[in-house]
Design a protein around this motif. Structure first.
Motif, short mmCIF file in Angstrom:
data_model
loop_
_atom_site.label_atom_id
_atom_site.label_comp_id
_atom_site.label_asym_id
_atom_site.label_seq_id
_atom_site.Cartn_x
_atom_site.Cartn_y
_atom_site.Cartn_z
N LEU A 1 1.40 -0.90 -0.26
CA LEU A 1 0.12 -0.31 -0.23
C LEU A 1 0.68 1.19 0.12
N ILE A 2 0.62 2.88 -0.48
CA ILE A 2 1.45 3.87 -1.29
C ILE A 2 0.66 4.61 -0.29
N LYS A 3 1.01 4.95 0.76
CA LYS A 3 0.61 5.96 1.21
C LYS A 3 0.42 7.79 0.66
N LEU A 4 0.02 8.64 1.70
CA LEU A 4 -0.48 9.91 0.44
C LEU A 4 0.49 10.16 0.62
N ASP A 5 1.63 10.37 1.91
CA ASP A 5 3.58 11.12 1.71
C ASP A 5 4.31 9.66 0.65
N GLY A 6 3.57 8.89 0.85
CA GLY A 6 4.62 8.47 -0.22
C GLY A 6 5.21 7.15 0.35
N THR A 7 5.03 6.71 2.02
CA THR A 7 5.11 5.79 2.53
C THR A 7 4.91 4.30 2.24
N VAL A 8 5.63 3.33 1.42
CA VAL A 8 5.43 1.95 1.60
C VAL A 8 4.82 1.15 2.38
N VAL A 9 4.24 0.78 2.34
CA VAL A 9 3.52 0.25 3.38
C VAL A 9 3.39 -1.58 3.00
N TYR A 10 4.11 -2.48 3.00
CA TYR A 10 4.74 -3.79 3.27
C TYR A 10 4.00 -4.96 3.86
N LEU A 11 2.47 -5.71 3.19
CA LEU A 11 1.18 -6.12 3.99
C LEU A 11 1.68 -7.62 3.60
N VAL A 12 0.83 -8.51 2.41
CA VAL A 12 1.03 -9.63 2.58
C VAL A 12 2.60 -10.20 1.21
N PRO A 13 2.81 -10.53 1.90
CA PRO A 13 4.40 -11.05 0.92
C PRO A 13 3.82 -11.93 -0.83
N PRO A 14 4.78 -11.73 -1.74
CA PRO A 14 4.25 -11.30 -2.62
C PRO A 14 4.22 -12.91 -2.84
N GLU A 15 5.23 -14.17 -2.54
CA GLU A 15 4.74 -15.69 -2.84
C GLU A 15 3.88 -15.97 -2.03
N LYS A 16 2.65 -15.64 -1.29
CA LYS A 16 1.60 -15.37 -1.68
C LYS A 16 -0.04 -14.76 -1.53
N ARG A 17 -0.43 -15.42 -1.61
CA ARG A 17 -1.92 -15.08 -2.55
C ARG A 17 -2.92 -13.80 -1.51
N ALA A 18 -2.48 -13.14 -1.90
CA ALA A 18 -3.24 -11.74 -1.49
C ALA A 18 -4.81 -11.95 -2.30
N PHE A 19 -6.13 -10.85 -1.43
CA PHE A 19 -7.35 -11.68 -1.62
C PHE A 19 -7.69 -10.16 -1.88
N GLY A 20 -7.72 -9.17 -3.31
CA GLY A 20 -7.26 -7.68 -3.88
C GLY A 20 -8.61 -8.30 -4.56
N ALA A 21 -8.76 -8.93 -5.79
CA ALA A 21 -9.73 -9.04 -6.90
C ALA A 21 -10.86 -10.32 -6.60
N ALA A 22 -11.19 -10.34 -6.50
CA ALA A 22 -12.55 -11.58 -6.26
C ALA A 22 -13.56 -11.17 -7.89
N GLN B 1 2.97 9.78 -4.15
CA GLN B 1 2.65 8.18 -4.51
C GLN B 1 2.48 7.85 -5.42
N TYR B 2 2.94 8.55 -6.90
CA TYR B 2 3.38 8.15 -7.76
C TYR B 2 4.68 7.71 -8.34
N ASN B 3 5.87 8.18 -7.46
CA ASN B 3 6.88 7.89 -7.33
C ASN B 3 7.30 6.58 -6.75
N SER B 4 6.40 6.71 -4.96
CA SER B 4 6.30 5.16 -4.42
C SER B 4 6.33 3.82 -5.17
N LEU B 5 5.33 4.52 -6.37
CA LEU B 5 5.05 3.38 -6.91
C LEU B 5 5.36 2.68 -7.93
N ALA B 6 5.44 3.63 -9.09
CA ALA B 6 6.69 3.30 -10.21
C ALA B 6 7.88 2.61 -8.85
#
Length: 292
Positions: free
Chosen positions: A158-179, A233-238
């Motif tokens: 997740l990318i916060k308003l100030d550009g902080t990157v919040v790591y949540l679910v490890p990439p090798e796991k399946r996050a439930f983001g789009a049913a 946010q754009y910078n941190s996302l990229a």
């Protein structure tokens, strides 16, 4: 003992050893065949999750929650040859980061087979979202256990308003983001059903990353009432996605993959601006030709 008798005994002993070796080899082959974990892991068609963005703690400044660690997979994955490499601009940009735990009910394992037992080998995609409300409200929701599978949800980052990157679910796991979702390609549609009671989705091969919604745009449903995202946010996302090996044409949005007809995020997202920044932070690996 006559030579003939001695030779006969030697021959019998040799035949017994050969039979024993054949039995052992048959047993080992049967064990490998019947062990799905071994057979699936050795399948060269299984997606390498190392192609997704990895946590870059050493690149961050003023890290928060140092004591927390991202869950790491015990399985060592052979990394494919990198198509992309990061640039000097990537090295110079150092966003803040946080690590937030997610309740295990809100994410799962990536499957190597669908509900029908068919081996799946979709290449990774990245799906962009927005939180709808504050980043903290999204994280709080992910940290609450949910027994109803239709409610379970999470992002990988997740990318916060100030550009902080919040790591949540490890990439090798399946996050439930789009049913109930499908990724469309020129070769056809891609989706995987992992639960017979729920629609197929892209979750099994997707990396989900979300932008925090600006406060004046909560409950926004169109570009007209959405103020857009911050430069940070754009910078941190990229910067985050530049760490992946996912090509531009496999980066999409929740709105585009959704099949429920209800998802419109990320609203007012400037795709051209994002791609321009992404190309600033990574480039295709140069191919050097040896002159004759």
């Amino acid at each position: 003992m006559r030579f003939k008798d001695w030779a006969t005994r030697v021959l019998l002993i040799s035949l017994m050893f050969m039979a024993l070796i054949v039995v052992l080899l048959i047993g080992r082959t049967t064990k490998l065949h019947n062990n799905p974990a071994i057979s699936h892991t050795s399948n060269p068609q299984v997606t390498a999750w190392s192609q997704y963005p990895q946590a870059q703690f050493q690149s961050a400044k003023y890290p928060e929650n140092k004591s927390l660690n991202v869950i790491k997979s015990p399985v060592k994955i052979n990394k494919p040859v990198a198509r992309y490499v990061t640039t000097q601009a990537f090295a110079q940009y150092r966003p803040n980061y946080q690590v937030a735990s997610v309740d295990p009910s809100n994410y799962g394992e990536r499957y190597t087979q669908d509900v029908n037992g068919v081996i799946v080998n979709n290449q990774p995609i990245i799906v962009l979202h927005e939180t709808g409300y504050s980043a903290s409200s999204a994280v709080n929701f992910f940290q609450v256990a949910h027994t109803d599978e239709s409610v379970q949800a999470s992002y990988h980052a997740l990318i916060k308003l100030d550009g902080t990157v919040v790591y949540l679910v490890p990439p090798e796991k399946r996050a439930f983001g789009a049913a109930n979702s499908v990724f469309e390609t020129p070769q056809g549609v891609e989706t995987v059903q992992t639960n017979p009671n729920l629609p197929a989705s892209v979750n099994n091969f997707a990396y989900h990353v979300s932008l925090e919604t600006p406060p004046d745009s909560y409950d926004a449903s169109s570009q007209q009432n959405h103020s857009g995202y911050k430069e940070a946010q754009y910078n941190s996302l990229a910067w985050l996605i530049a760490q992946s090996q996912v090509p531009d044409d496999r980066i999409t949005t929740h709105h585009l993959v959704d099949r429920s007809g209800k998802k419109v995020d990320p609203i007012n997202f400037d795709g051209n601006k994002f791609i321009s920044l992404l190309n600033t932070y990574r480039q295709v690996r140069p191919i050097y030709r040896v002159s004759k």
